[in-house]
Scaffold this motif. Structure first.
Motif, PDB file in Angstrom:
ATOM      1  N   ALA A  42      -0.687 -10.297  12.223  1.00 28.32           N
ATOM      2  CA  ALA A  42      -0.466  -9.439  11.058  1.00 28.32           C
ATOM      3  C   ALA A  42       0.461  -8.294  11.419  1.00 28.32           C
ATOM      4  N   HIS A  43       1.244  -7.858  10.414  1.00 24.87           N
ATOM      5  CA  HIS A  43       2.222  -6.790  10.621  1.00 24.87           C
ATOM      6  C   HIS A  43       2.274  -5.897   9.393  1.00 24.87           C
ATOM      7  N   VAL A  44       2.733  -4.646   9.620  1.00 24.41           N
ATOM      8  CA  VAL A  44       3.012  -3.702   8.536  1.00 24.41           C
ATOM      9  C   VAL A  44       4.518  -3.472   8.522  1.00 24.41           C
ATOM     10  N   PHE A  45       5.136  -3.585   7.361  1.00 22.12           N
ATOM     11  CA  PHE A  45       6.560  -3.300   7.217  1.00 22.12           C
ATOM     12  C   PHE A  45       6.729  -2.183   6.220  1.00 22.12           C
ATOM     13  N   PRO A  46       7.570  -1.205   6.435  1.00 26.63           N
ATOM     14  CA  PRO A  46       8.439  -0.982   7.579  1.00 26.63           C
ATOM     15  C   PRO A  46       7.664  -0.412   8.765  1.00 26.63           C
ATOM     16  N   LYS A  47       8.205  -0.666   9.945  1.00 21.37           N
ATOM     17  CA  LYS A  47       7.536  -0.210  11.173  1.00 21.37           C
ATOM     18  C   LYS A  47       7.564   1.315  11.287  1.00 21.37           C
ATOM     19  N   GLN A  48       8.693   1.936  10.902  1.00 17.78           N
ATOM     20  CA  GLN A  48       8.813   3.389  10.943  1.00 17.78           C
ATOM     21  C   GLN A  48       9.029   3.882   9.517  1.00 17.78           C
ATOM     22  N   PRO A  49       7.957   4.248   8.834  1.00 20.24           N
ATOM     23  CA  PRO A  49       8.076   4.600   7.413  1.00 20.24           C
ATOM     24  C   PRO A  49       8.759   5.945   7.197  1.00 20.24           C
ATOM     25  N   GLN A  50       9.448   6.023   6.081  1.00 18.79           N
ATOM     26  CA  GLN A  50      10.055   7.269   5.621  1.00 18.79           C
ATOM     27  C   GLN A  50       9.195   7.811   4.471  1.00 18.79           C
ATOM     28  N   GLN A  51       9.482   9.019   4.061  1.00 22.83           N
ATOM     29  CA  GLN A  51       8.750   9.626   2.958  1.00 22.83           C
ATOM     30  C   GLN A  51       8.974   8.809   1.689  1.00 22.83           C
ATOM     31  N   GLY A  52       7.898   8.377   1.040  1.00 18.98           N
ATOM     32  CA  GLY A  52       7.988   7.625  -0.207  1.00 18.98           C
ATOM     33  C   GLY A  52       8.027   6.117  -0.031  1.00 18.98           C
ATOM     34  N   ASP A  53       8.046   5.601   1.216  1.00 21.05           N
ATOM     35  CA  ASP A  53       8.051   4.158   1.446  1.00 21.05           C
ATOM     36  C   ASP A  53       6.673   3.570   1.159  1.00 21.05           C
ATOM     37  N   LEU A  54       6.671   2.305   0.792  1.00 19.89           N
ATOM     38  CA  LEU A  54       5.427   1.568   0.591  1.00 19.89           C
ATOM     39  C   LEU A  54       5.216   0.650   1.789  1.00 19.89           C
ATOM     40  N   PHE A  62       0.822  -1.194   0.000  1.00 18.30           N
ATOM     41  CA  PHE A  62       0.000   0.000   0.000  1.00 18.30           C
ATOM     42  C   PHE A  62       0.862   1.252   0.000  1.00 18.30           C
ATOM     43  N   ARG A  63       0.398   2.275  -0.686  1.00 22.23           N
ATOM     44  CA  ARG A  63       1.070   3.566  -0.640  1.00 22.23           C
ATOM     45  C   ARG A  63       0.596   4.340   0.593  1.00 22.23           C
ATOM     46  N   ASN A  64      -0.656   4.133   0.997  1.00 25.98           N
ATOM     47  CA  ASN A  64      -1.242   4.825   2.139  1.00 25.98           C
ATOM     48  C   ASN A  64      -1.090   3.945   3.385  1.00 25.98           C
ATOM     49  N   PHE A  65      -0.323   4.413   4.378  1.00 23.00           N
ATOM     50  CA  PHE A  65      -0.078   3.633   5.588  1.00 23.00           C
ATOM     51  C   PHE A  65      -1.340   3.494   6.435  1.00 23.00           C
ATOM     52  N   ASP A  66      -2.258   4.437   6.354  1.00 22.94           N
ATOM     53  CA  ASP A  66      -3.506   4.335   7.114  1.00 22.94           C
ATOM     54  C   ASP A  66      -4.334   3.138   6.636  1.00 22.94           C
ATOM     55  N   ASN A  67      -4.393   2.942   5.323  1.00 27.19           N
ATOM     56  CA  ASN A  67      -5.115   1.786   4.790  1.00 27.19           C
ATOM     57  C   ASN A  67      -4.459   0.479   5.231  1.00 27.19           C
ATOM     58  N   ALA A  68      -3.142   0.451   5.221  1.00 30.25           N
ATOM     59  CA  ALA A  68      -2.422  -0.748   5.647  1.00 30.25           C
ATOM     60  C   ALA A  68      -2.682  -1.034   7.126  1.00 30.25           C
ATOM     61  N   ASN A  69      -2.676  -0.008   7.951  1.00 34.08           N
ATOM     62  CA  ASN A  69      -2.919  -0.195   9.387  1.00 34.08           C
ATOM     63  C   ASN A  69      -4.357  -0.636   9.651  1.00 34.08           C
ATOM     64  N   GLN A  70      -5.317  -0.144   8.868  1.00 33.63           N
ATOM     65  CA  GLN A  70      -6.706  -0.591   9.030  1.00 33.63           C
ATOM     66  C   GLN A  70      -6.834  -2.072   8.683  1.00 33.63           C
ATOM     67  N   LEU A  71      -6.152  -2.513   7.632  1.00 42.18           N
ATOM     68  CA  LEU A  71      -6.193  -3.924   7.255  1.00 42.18           C
ATOM     69  C   LEU A  71      -5.555  -4.794   8.330  1.00 42.18           C
ATOM     70  N   VAL A  72      -4.455  -4.329   8.906  1.00 41.85           N
ATOM     71  CA  VAL A  72      -3.786  -5.087   9.971  1.00 41.85           C
ATOM     72  C   VAL A  72      -4.690  -5.199  11.186  1.00 41.85           C
ATOM     73  N   SER A  73      -5.359  -4.121  11.566  1.00 38.94           N
ATOM     74  CA  SER A  73      -6.259  -4.192  12.729  1.00 38.94           C
ATOM     75  C   SER A  73      -7.429  -5.142  12.454  1.00 38.94           C
ATOM     76  N   LYS A  74      -7.924  -5.163  11.219  1.00 36.13           N
ATOM     77  CA  LYS A  74      -8.999  -6.089  10.849  1.00 36.13           C
ATOM     78  C   LYS A  74      -8.525  -7.534  10.961  1.00 36.13           C
ATOM     79  N   LEU A  75      -7.302  -7.796  10.499  1.00 36.36           N
ATOM     80  CA  LEU A  75      -6.740  -9.148  10.576  1.00 36.36           C
ATOM     81  C   LEU A  75      -6.476  -9.562  12.019  1.00 36.36           C
ATOM     82  N   ARG A  76      -5.989  -8.651  12.819  1.00 37.08           N
ATOM     83  CA  ARG A  76      -5.714  -8.972  14.227  1.00 37.08           C
ATOM     84  C   ARG A  76      -7.017  -9.247  14.984  1.00 37.08           C
TER      85      ARG A  76
END
Length: 187
Positions: free
Chosen positions: A136-148, A116-130
Motif C-alpha cells: 500500500a502507498h499514499v500519493f503524493p509522497k511529499q504533500p503540499q498545502q491543499g493536496d489530497l 483523504f483530505r487528512n494525511f494522518d488518516n491516509a497513513n493510518q490506513l496504509v499502515s493497517k494494509l501493510r
C-alpha cells in the motif's frame, strides 16, 4: 512653604546625582592609557647592498599556436566512441534513445481505496494494509498545502489478481476500492 517630605525628596535626589557623577571617578583609580604600536609602510623601496633597486622579473607567458582554420564539431551516429581526427574535428556519439516497449506503458494496475483530505488518516490506513500484507502507498509522497491523499494498493501487472483482492480489501477496510491503470510517471 515646602513640606518636610518634599525637602527630604529633593535632598535625596541631589545626593544620588552627586554619587552617580563623582563616585565612579573616585573608585576607578589611576587610569592606564594604551597606545597601539604599528609599523609604517615605507614610501620608497629599500636599496640593496650595491646601491641598486631590486628588479622584479617580468612574468613569462607560454606561446600557444592556434590552428589556421576554425575547429568544427562533427556528430556521427554510427561510430561507437568519441574520436578526434587529424584535422582537429571531434566526433561525438549521441546517447541512444530507447523507446518503451509496446504494452509496458499501461500495463500496471492499482486498487484505489480512497482519497483523504487528512494525511494522518491516509497513513493510518496504509499502515493497517501493510500489517495485513498488502503493498500500500499514499500519493503524493511529499504533500503540499491543499493536496489530497490517495491510498492505493499495488501496482501489479495482473489485473485479475487485484480484482480478486477487491473483496478482501473491502472486508478489511470497509472501503469499496476501484481498479485503475497505474502510470509510473504520474502515480
Amino acid at each position: 512653604m515646602a513640606s518636610k517630605f518634599q525637602s527630604r525628596l529633593v535632598g535625596t535626589i541631589i545626593l544620588v546625582a552627586i554619587g552617580v557623577i563623582f563616585l565612579p571617578d573616585l573608585f576607578d583609580g589611576k587610569k592606564q592609557h594604551y597606545q597601539e604600536q604599528f609599523a609604517s609602510i615605507p614610501l620608497q623601496p629599500e636599496i640593496g647592498e650595491e646601491g641598486e633597486f631590486e628588479v622584479i622579473p617580468e612574468p613569462e607567458f607560454a606561446e600557444v599556436d592556434l590552428p589556421p582554420e576554425p575547429v568544427t564539431v562533427v556528430i556521427d551516429e554510427p561510430e561507437a566512441s568519441n574520436t578526434v581526427s587529424e584535422r582537429g574535428t571531434v566526433k561525438v556519439e549521441p546517447a541512444p534513445v530507447t523507446q518503451p516497449k509496446v504494452g509496458n506503458r499501461d500495463s500496471g494496475w492499482v486498487v484505489q481505496l480512497g482519497v483523504f483530505r487528512n494525511f494522518d488518516n491516509a497513513n493510518q490506513l496504509v499502515s493497517k494494509l501493510r500489517d495485513a500484507g498488502y503493498q500500500a502507498h499514499v500519493f503524493p509522497k511529499q504533500p503540499q498545502q491543499g493536496d489530497l491523499a490517495r491510498v492505493v494498493v499495488g501496482p501489479d501487472v495482473s489485473k485479475s489478481k487485484l480484482s480478486t483482492q477487491l473483496k478482501e480489501l473491502e472486508k478489511l477496510t470497509g472501503l469499496k476500492g476501484r481498479l485503475l491503470r497505474f502510470n509510473p510517471l504520474n502515480p
